[in-house]
Design a protein around this motif. Structure first.
Motif, short mmCIF file in Angstrom:
data_model
loop_
_atom_site.label_atom_id
_atom_site.label_comp_id
_atom_site.label_asym_id
_atom_site.label_seq_id
_atom_site.Cartn_x
_atom_site.Cartn_y
_atom_site.Cartn_z
N LEU A 1 -27.27 -27.60 37.69
CA LEU A 1 -26.44 -28.51 37.11
C LEU A 1 -25.13 -28.85 38.01
O LEU A 1 -24.52 -30.00 37.85
CB LEU A 1 -26.03 -28.06 35.72
N LEU A 2 -24.78 -27.88 38.61
CA LEU A 2 -23.61 -28.34 39.55
C LEU A 2 -23.97 -28.81 40.98
O LEU A 2 -23.23 -29.51 41.48
CB LEU A 2 -23.01 -26.79 39.70
N GLY A 3 -25.18 -28.63 41.32
CA GLY A 3 -25.49 -28.97 42.62
C GLY A 3 -25.88 -30.28 42.66
O GLY A 3 -27.23 -30.90 43.09
N VAL A 4 -25.14 -31.33 42.26
CA VAL A 4 -25.24 -32.69 42.53
C VAL A 4 -24.62 -33.46 43.42
O VAL A 4 -23.41 -32.97 44.08
CB VAL A 4 -24.70 -33.29 41.06
N ASP A 5 -24.98 -34.70 44.13
CA ASP A 5 -24.42 -35.34 45.26
C ASP A 5 -23.08 -35.86 45.06
O ASP A 5 -22.43 -36.07 45.75
CB ASP A 5 -25.29 -36.33 45.59
N SER A 6 -23.01 -36.41 43.82
CA SER A 6 -21.68 -37.26 43.45
C SER A 6 -21.05 -36.63 42.04
O SER A 6 -21.30 -37.42 41.02
CB SER A 6 -22.22 -38.72 43.04
N PRO B 1 -13.97 -35.42 41.01
CA PRO B 1 -12.73 -36.02 41.84
C PRO B 1 -12.49 -37.50 41.25
O PRO B 1 -11.34 -37.82 41.29
CB PRO B 1 -13.60 -36.30 43.14
N TRP B 2 -13.38 -38.23 40.52
CA TRP B 2 -13.00 -39.46 39.95
C TRP B 2 -12.02 -39.18 38.92
O TRP B 2 -10.87 -39.92 38.50
CB TRP B 2 -14.44 -40.14 39.37
N LEU B 3 -12.26 -38.16 38.12
CA LEU B 3 -11.25 -37.90 37.02
C LEU B 3 -10.21 -37.28 37.55
O LEU B 3 -9.07 -37.61 36.89
CB LEU B 3 -12.15 -36.60 36.06
N GLU B 4 -9.80 -36.91 38.54
CA GLU B 4 -8.67 -36.38 39.08
C GLU B 4 -8.04 -37.49 39.22
O GLU B 4 -6.90 -37.59 39.33
CB GLU B 4 -8.98 -35.48 40.22
N THR B 5 -8.69 -38.69 40.03
CA THR B 5 -7.97 -39.83 40.28
C THR B 5 -7.37 -40.61 39.09
O THR B 5 -6.46 -41.32 39.02
CB THR B 5 -8.82 -40.67 41.24
N LEU B 6 -8.47 -40.58 38.33
CA LEU B 6 -8.03 -41.29 37.07
C LEU B 6 -6.66 -40.48 36.29
O LEU B 6 -5.95 -41.22 35.82
CB LEU B 6 -9.14 -40.97 36.05
N LEU B 7 -6.75 -39.26 36.37
CA LEU B 7 -5.63 -38.34 35.67
C LEU B 7 -4.41 -38.72 36.57
O LEU B 7 -3.36 -38.79 35.89
CB LEU B 7 -6.04 -37.09 35.57
N THR C 1 -25.26 -32.55 33.84
CA THR C 1 -25.00 -32.14 35.11
C THR C 1 -23.48 -32.53 35.30
O THR C 1 -22.80 -33.40 34.74
CB THR C 1 -25.80 -33.01 36.22
N ALA C 2 -22.98 -31.94 36.52
CA ALA C 2 -21.50 -32.17 36.98
C ALA C 2 -21.18 -33.59 37.36
O ALA C 2 -20.13 -34.16 37.70
CB ALA C 2 -21.20 -31.29 38.11
N ALA C 3 -22.40 -34.41 37.70
CA ALA C 3 -22.33 -35.87 37.81
C ALA C 3 -21.95 -36.82 36.62
O ALA C 3 -21.28 -37.86 36.68
CB ALA C 3 -23.68 -36.44 38.27
N SER C 4 -21.98 -35.91 35.36
CA SER C 4 -21.51 -36.98 34.36
C SER C 4 -19.97 -36.52 33.96
O SER C 4 -19.75 -35.27 34.36
CB SER C 4 -22.28 -36.47 32.94
#
Length: 228
Positions: free
Chosen positions: A10-15, A19-25, A52-55
């Motif tokens: 579940l953690l091993g995703v390509d995207s 990082p997107w959430l950090e930018t949003l925050l 997965t961590a992609a969501s």
């Protein structure tokens, strides 16, 4: 039936979405805090969620205990810590190998008054995947007509300011920020009554959050039974 995936899968995703959430925050227009959680808790909660961590949902669960927004007014659930239960425990999600089905909805956040945000699966008045809100002022579920990612964006970009305009009072920021994360605010007269419409003049008291949720649920069931 979908095979159970390990935390590593579940953690091993390509995207990953974090990082997107950090930018949003980083561009948030409201006060917020990202609460830390230990790695064991994060992996365990992600495994129980089976996302997965992609969501956005998986990114929050696998990277933090919770995101606390607007001085603590809204608590977005993650891996849990510091008085906030993790999202898997809140939704009674145990070992995915030993459960029959997902619940009818997934609770994803609370507000300080005991309001509840949840993703609809099949038992709320909304399309599957839409976020709904249960308010202590209405005792009803209402669709926000948005998915989980859009909901988080909405919070970070200040959407709650207008949403809660009738449920805030002068000085609410200091009053809410003074609470511990396992506390909420009980209001009397009750917010769903005519007498309780003006929260600024109502009696407000810090109470254990679990007690507040139980009281709200009890009142909703009692009123529903009377109307039948």
């Amino acid at each position: 039936m979908t095979p159970t995936r390990s935390a590593d899968e579940l953690l091993g995703v390509d995207s990953p979405a974090w990082p997107w959430l950090e930018t949003l925050l980083a561009g948030a227009v409201v006060d917020f805090k990202v609460l830390l959680a230990d790695d064991t808790s994060k992996r365990n909660v992600l495994f129980r969620l089976q996302v997965t961590a992609a969501s956005t949902l998986g990114a929050i669960a696998s990277n933090c205990a919770a995101i606390v927004i607007d001085h603590g007014w809204v608590r977005v659930l993650g891996a849990g810590a510091n008085g906030i239960e993790d999202i898997a425990t809140v939704n009674a999600l145990g070992d995915p190998d030993h459960r029959a089905a997902l619940p009818g909805h997934l609770v994803i956040a609370y507000d300080v008054l005991g309001g509840v945000f949840a993703i609809n699966h099949h038992d709320l008045p909304a399309e599957p995947g839409e976020v709904c809100y249960w308010g202590p002022d209405t005792l009803e579920w209402t669709s926000l007509r948005a998915g989980h990612t859009a909901f988080v964006e909405w919070l970070v970009r200040g959407g709650a300011t207008e949403f809660y305009c009738e449920l805030r009072w002068p000085g609410w920021e200091e009053e809410v920020a003074a609470l511990s994360l396992d506390e909420g605010i009980s209001v009397y007269p009750f917010l769903f009554t005519e007498e309780g419409r003006n929260i600024a003049t109502a009696a407000r008291k810090a109470v254990p959050f679990r007690e507040l949720l139980y009281l709200n649920e009890h009142m909703a069931k009692s009123l529903s039974a009377r109307s039948e």
